[in-house]
Design a protein around this motif. Structure first.
Motif, PDB file in Angstrom:
ATOM      1  N   ARG A  22       6.900  -3.432  -6.747  1.00 44.68           N
ATOM      2  CA  ARG A  22       7.570  -3.585  -5.450  1.00 44.68           C
ATOM      3  C   ARG A  22       6.496  -3.738  -4.373  1.00 44.68           C
ATOM      4  O   ARG A  22       5.416  -3.194  -4.468  1.00 44.68           O
ATOM      5  CB  ARG A  22       8.414  -2.342  -5.160  1.00 44.68           C
ATOM      6  CG  ARG A  22       9.219  -2.387  -3.866  1.00 44.68           C
ATOM      7  CD  ARG A  22       9.999  -1.096  -3.637  1.00 44.68           C
ATOM      8  NE  ARG A  22       9.126   0.016  -3.330  1.00 44.68           N
ATOM      9  CZ  ARG A  22       8.985   1.073  -4.117  1.00 44.68           C
ATOM     10  NH1 ARG A  22       9.646   1.149  -5.253  1.00 44.68           N
ATOM     11  NH2 ARG A  22       8.178   2.059  -3.770  1.00 44.68           N
ATOM     12  N   ASN A  75       5.748  -2.793  -0.585  1.00 39.09           N
ATOM     13  CA  ASN A  75       6.247  -1.870   0.430  1.00 39.09           C
ATOM     14  C   ASN A  75       6.210  -2.450   1.835  1.00 39.09           C
ATOM     15  O   ASN A  75       7.048  -2.126   2.667  1.00 39.09           O
ATOM     16  CB  ASN A  75       5.440  -0.575   0.400  1.00 39.09           C
ATOM     17  CG  ASN A  75       5.775   0.277  -0.810  1.00 39.09           C
ATOM     18  OD1 ASN A  75       6.780   0.045  -1.492  1.00 39.09           O
ATOM     19  ND2 ASN A  75       4.945   1.260  -1.093  1.00 39.09           N
ATOM     20  N   LEU A  82       8.291  -3.732   7.141  1.00 31.85           N
ATOM     21  CA  LEU A  82       8.534  -2.993   5.916  1.00 31.85           C
ATOM     22  C   LEU A  82       9.486  -3.797   5.033  1.00 31.85           C
ATOM     23  O   LEU A  82      10.480  -4.332   5.508  1.00 31.85           O
ATOM     24  CB  LEU A  82       9.145  -1.633   6.226  1.00 31.85           C
ATOM     25  CG  LEU A  82       8.248  -0.666   7.005  1.00 31.85           C
ATOM     26  CD1 LEU A  82       8.936   0.689   7.149  1.00 31.85           C
ATOM     27  CD2 LEU A  82       6.909  -0.499   6.309  1.00 31.85           C
ATOM     28  N   SER A  83       9.175  -3.860   3.742  1.00 28.65           N
ATOM     29  CA  SER A  83       9.930  -4.718   2.847  1.00 28.65           C
ATOM     30  C   SER A  83      11.365  -4.269   2.669  1.00 28.65           C
ATOM     31  O   SER A  83      12.208  -5.032   2.255  1.00 28.65           O
ATOM     32  CB  SER A  83       9.233  -4.798   1.490  1.00 28.65           C
ATOM     33  OG  SER A  83       7.957  -5.363   1.634  1.00 28.65           O
ATOM     34  N   ALA A 133       3.463  -1.208  -4.088  1.00 27.29           N
ATOM     35  CA  ALA A 133       3.911   0.157  -4.338  1.00 27.29           C
ATOM     36  C   ALA A 133       2.826   1.011  -4.993  1.00 27.29           C
ATOM     37  O   ALA A 133       2.863   2.235  -4.917  1.00 27.29           O
ATOM     38  CB  ALA A 133       5.158   0.141  -5.222  1.00 27.29           C
TER      39      ALA A 133
END
Length: 120
Positions: free
Chosen positions: A30, A32, A52-53, A104
């Motif tokens: 992921r 972030n 922010l994702s 991440a």
């Protein structure tokens, strides 16, 4: 590893617009956060905008004072892509624009940059 491919730079007249894109690929669980930085000739690299994702709707984004009201950062979670819409460009916006992502795993990755030149 994360690979970043930026696109959308070029030459534009003052007052014009450009849209930068940065697509992330590779092995990651992921992302972030994603963002854009720039470096003008003879100057240090500076933050332009970050997001922010988890909130690509834009509710958790941050901008440098110099671009507030002119630039908009957004993203596409499905494509792992972040965009920078740049309007009302000024000569002082001339720089190499770099994409940066925070994965991440805590690692940060940079793109190779795309040149934006604002000149008449």
């Amino acid at each position: 590893q994360v690979q970043l491919v930026e696109s959308g730079g070029g030459l534009v007249q003052p007052g014009g617009s450009l849209r930068l894109s940065c697509a992330a690929s590779g092995s990651f669980f992921r992302l972030n956060a994603m963002g854009w930085y720039r470096q003008a000739p003879g100057k240090e690299r500076e933050l332009v905008a970050t997001i922010l994702s988890g909130s690509f709707s834009g509710s958790l984004s941050n901008y440098a004072d110099s671009v507030k009201g002119r630039f908009t950062i957004s993203g596409d979670n499905a494509r792992n892509t972040v965009y920078l819409q740049m309007n009302n460009l000024k000569p002082e916006d001339t720089a190499v624009y770099y994409c940066k992502v925070l994965a991440a795993n805590g690692m940060a990755y940079w793109g190779k940059g795309t040149l934006v030149t604002v000149s008449s």
